[in-house]
Scaffold this motif. Structure first.
Motif, PDB file in Angstrom:
ATOM      1  N   ALA A   1      15.872  89.634  22.563  1.00 33.92           N
ATOM      2  CA  ALA A   1      16.369  90.962  22.195  1.00 33.92           C
ATOM      3  C   ALA A   1      17.750  90.865  21.549  1.00 33.92           C
ATOM      4  O   ALA A   1      18.053  91.596  20.596  1.00 33.92           O
ATOM      5  CB  ALA A   1      16.417  91.851  23.432  1.00 33.92           C
ATOM      6  N   LEU A   2      18.589  89.982  22.065  1.00 33.94           N
ATOM      7  CA  LEU A   2      19.907  89.765  21.474  1.00 33.94           C
ATOM      8  C   LEU A   2      19.777  89.332  20.016  1.00 33.94           C
ATOM      9  O   LEU A   2      20.471  89.853  19.131  1.00 33.94           O
ATOM     10  CB  LEU A   2      20.677  88.707  22.271  1.00 33.94           C
ATOM     11  N   LEU A   3      18.877  88.407  19.748  1.00 28.06           N
ATOM     12  CA  LEU A   3      18.670  87.926  18.379  1.00 28.06           C
ATOM     13  C   LEU A   3      18.243  89.067  17.464  1.00 28.06           C
ATOM     14  O   LEU A   3      18.785  89.237  16.359  1.00 28.06           O
ATOM     15  CB  LEU A   3      17.619  86.810  18.367  1.00 28.06           C
ATOM     16  N   ALA A   4      17.284  89.872  17.913  1.00 31.57           N
ATOM     17  CA  ALA A   4      16.801  90.991  17.095  1.00 31.57           C
ATOM     18  C   ALA A   4      17.901  92.014  16.856  1.00 31.57           C
ATOM     19  O   ALA A   4      18.037  92.555  15.744  1.00 31.57           O
ATOM     20  CB  ALA A   4      15.607  91.649  17.774  1.00 31.57           C
ATOM     21  N   ALA A   5      18.693  92.300  17.888  1.00 30.29           N
ATOM     22  CA  ALA A   5      19.765  93.283  17.753  1.00 30.29           C
ATOM     23  C   ALA A   5      20.832  92.805  16.780  1.00 30.29           C
ATOM     24  O   ALA A   5      21.335  93.581  15.955  1.00 30.29           O
ATOM     25  CB  ALA A   5      20.375  93.564  19.128  1.00 30.29           C
ATOM     26  N   ARG A   6      21.173  91.536  16.851  1.00 40.14           N
ATOM     27  CA  ARG A   6      22.188  91.006  15.946  1.00 40.14           C
ATOM     28  C   ARG A   6      21.674  90.977  14.509  1.00 40.14           C
ATOM     29  O   ARG A   6      22.427  91.271  13.575  1.00 40.14           O
ATOM     30  CB  ARG A   6      22.637  89.629  16.401  1.00 40.14           C
ATOM     31  N   ARG A   7      20.414  90.630  14.316  1.00 37.76           N
ATOM     32  CA  ARG A   7      19.833  90.661  12.972  1.00 37.76           C
ATOM     33  C   ARG A   7      19.911  92.052  12.360  1.00 37.76           C
ATOM     34  O   ARG A   7      20.098  92.214  11.157  1.00 37.76           O
ATOM     35  CB  ARG A   7      18.365  90.223  13.026  1.00 37.76           C
ATOM     36  N   ALA A   8      19.742  93.078  13.212  1.00 35.51           N
ATOM     37  CA  ALA A   8      19.735  94.463  12.730  1.00 35.51           C
ATOM     38  C   ALA A   8      21.136  95.028  12.540  1.00 35.51           C
ATOM     39  O   ALA A   8      21.288  96.148  12.036  1.00 35.51           O
ATOM     40  CB  ALA A   8      18.956  95.339  13.714  1.00 35.51           C
ATOM     41  N   GLY A   9      22.152  94.294  12.961  1.00 36.00           N
ATOM     42  CA  GLY A   9      23.525  94.758  12.809  1.00 36.00           C
ATOM     43  C   GLY A   9      24.006  95.674  13.907  1.00 36.00           C
ATOM     44  O   GLY A   9      25.064  96.309  13.782  1.00 36.00           O
ATOM     45  N   ALA A  10      23.255  95.777  15.004  1.00 38.98           N
ATOM     46  CA  ALA A  10      23.683  96.607  16.138  1.00 38.98           C
ATOM     47  C   ALA A  10      24.869  95.946  16.838  1.00 38.98           C
ATOM     48  O   ALA A  10      25.065  94.732  16.763  1.00 38.98           O
ATOM     49  CB  ALA A  10      22.532  96.784  17.123  1.00 38.98           C
ATOM     50  N   LEU A  11      25.662  96.754  17.534  1.00 44.01           N
ATOM     51  CA  LEU A  11      26.696  96.209  18.403  1.00 44.01           C
ATOM     52  C   LEU A  11      26.012  95.696  19.664  1.00 44.01           C
ATOM     53  O   LEU A  11      25.243  96.423  20.295  1.00 44.01           O
ATOM     54  CB  LEU A  11      27.715  97.288  18.774  1.00 44.01           C
ATOM     55  N   THR A  12      26.274  94.457  20.026  1.00 37.99           N
ATOM     56  CA  THR A  12      25.641  93.872  21.207  1.00 37.99           C
ATOM     57  C   THR A  12      26.684  93.645  22.297  1.00 37.99           C
ATOM     58  O   THR A  12      27.740  93.067  22.055  1.00 37.99           O
ATOM     59  CB  THR A  12      24.936  92.550  20.872  1.00 37.99           C
ATOM     60  N   VAL A  13      26.357  94.125  23.501  1.00 34.09           N
ATOM     61  CA  VAL A  13      27.226  93.961  24.665  1.00 34.09           C
ATOM     62  C   VAL A  13      26.405  93.259  25.739  1.00 34.09           C
ATOM     63  O   VAL A  13      25.378  93.774  26.182  1.00 34.09           O
ATOM     64  CB  VAL A  13      27.728  95.321  25.182  1.00 34.09           C
TER      65      VAL A  13
END
Length: 296
Positions: free
Chosen positions: A146-158
Motif C-alpha cells: 500500500a505504501l508503494l501504491a500511495a507513493r506512486r500516486a503522489g499521496a502524502l504517506t504517514v
C-alpha cells in the motif's frame, strides 16, 4: 527478532502471577504505550501540518493496516463522521482481508504485497490524499504494498510502526515510531503496541479536526445529532457556548437544522440563519472567525 516479537524478560513467569499481580503488571505495561506516543508528539504534529493542505484540496484520510492495526484504522475512520461531520467518503479504512477481517482473522491476508497495491489502486488514491499506514512490525507486506501504491500516486504517506528502524517509517514521507518494546505476552501486539497506535491515531485525527474548525474552544460543535443523546448534547453545547436558555438553544437549533456552529453564530450575532450560514461559509467554517474573535 524485532522488539515487538521478543519475549519480555521481566514477566517470564506471567502464568504464575496472582490475579491482582497480573492485573497490576498488565496495566502498568500499558502506561508505556502513552509514553511512547508522547515521545513521538513532534512527529505527529509534523504529520498534521503536512496533511492539512491536502484536506483543503478535497483529499481523503485513508487508513491502511492488517489485523489489530488495520482494525484500529477502521475504528478511527468510522468515528470522524458522527463526531465531526467529516464526510464518510473522505475517511476510508482499508483492512487486509476486507470487511470480513474486522470480525474474523483472515489468515495470510497481511502477507500479500500485491493485495496492498491493488487495494489502494482500487480506491483511486491520488495526490490530494493522506495515507496513514499502520503496522506494529513496520514491515507487513500488505502495508508495504500500500505504501508503494500511495507513493506512486503522489499521496502524502504517514507510517506508524512500533519498532525503531522499520522499513515503513523509513519509506514513508513522515515516519512515526511508537517504540513500545516487548509485549508482556510475546508478539501480542494487541496489547501496548495496539494501545499506542490507538492513541497516536486518535491524536492525529483529533488535531486534524480541530485545525479544520470542527471544534470551538474545546466544544464539539460539528457533532451529528443522529440520536436522542446527541440531540441533547447539541442543546448543551449551544447553551455552554452562548449562555442561552434551554428554550432559546433548542428553538435556534431547530431553525438551524441542529447545526451547533450555526446556532452559536445566530445567537451571538442576532443574524438570521441564512445570513449567519453565509458568514460561516465565508470564514471557512470557523466560528471564531465568524464572531470576530481572536486568540488570547
Amino acid at each position: 527478532m524485532t522488539a515487538t516479537e521478543s519475549p519480555n524478560p521481566l514477566h517470564a513467569d506471567l502464568d504464575l502471577y496472582s490475579s491482582v499481580a497480573m492485573a497490576e503488571a498488565l496495566i502498568a505495561d500499558q502506561r508505556l504505550a502513552v509514553e511512547a506516543v508522547y515521545a513521538a508528539h513532534a512527529k505527529i504534529a509534523e504529520a498534521v501540518d503536512a496533511a492539512l493542505p491536502r484536506m483543503a484540496q478535497g483529499g481523503r484520510l485513508i487508513y491502511v493496516g492488517a489485523g489489530t492495526s488495520g482494525r484500529l484504522g477502521v475504528l478511527d475512520s468510522a468515528e470522524l463522521h458522527p463526531t465531526f461531520s467529516w464526510p464518510q467518503e473522505r475517511a476510508l479504512g482499508i483492512l487486509a482481508g476486507g470487511t470480513k477481517a474486522v470480525f474474523d482473522a483472515v489468515e495470510g491476508a497481511e502477507d500479500s504485497h500485491a493485495d496492498g497495491i491493488a487495494d489502494l489502486e482500487r480506491h483511486g488514491v491520488n495526490g490530494h490524499d493522506v495515507v496513514l499506514l499502520i503496522t506494529a512490525s513496520g514491515g507487513t507486506p500488505y502495508v508495504m504494498g500500500a505504501l508503494l501504491a500511495a507513493r506512486r500516486a503522489g499521496a502524502l504517506t504517514v507510517g506508524f510502526a512500533n519498532n525503531p528502524g522499520a522499513a515503513l517509517t523509513a519509506g514513508a514521507d513522515i515516519g512515526i515510531t511508537l517504540d513500545t518494546g516487548a509485549e508482556m505476552i510475546s508478539g501480542s501486539t494487541r496489547l501496548k503496541a495496539g494501545t499506542a497506535q490507538k492513541v497516536a491515531l486518535n491524536t492525529f485525527s483529533t488535531m486534524m479536526m480541530v485545525s479544520m474548525h470542527k471544534v470551538y474552544g474545546n466544544l464539539m460543535v460539528d457533532v451529528r445529532a443522529t440520536n436522542n443523546k446527541l440531540v441533547a448534547r447539541t442543546v448543551a453545547l449551544t447553551k455552554h457556548a452562548t449562555g442561552a436558555t434551554d428554550a432559546l438553544a433548542a428553538s435556534t437549533l431547530q431553525a438551524c437544522g441542529h447545526n451547533v456552529k450555526l446556532a452559536i453564530v445566530v445567537i451571538k450575532t442576532g443574524l438570521v440563519a441564512s445570513v449567519a450560514a453565509k458568514l460561516l461559509e465565508d470564514k471557512g467554517g470557523s466560528v471564531r472567525a465568524a464572531l470576530g474573535e481572536t486568540a488570547s
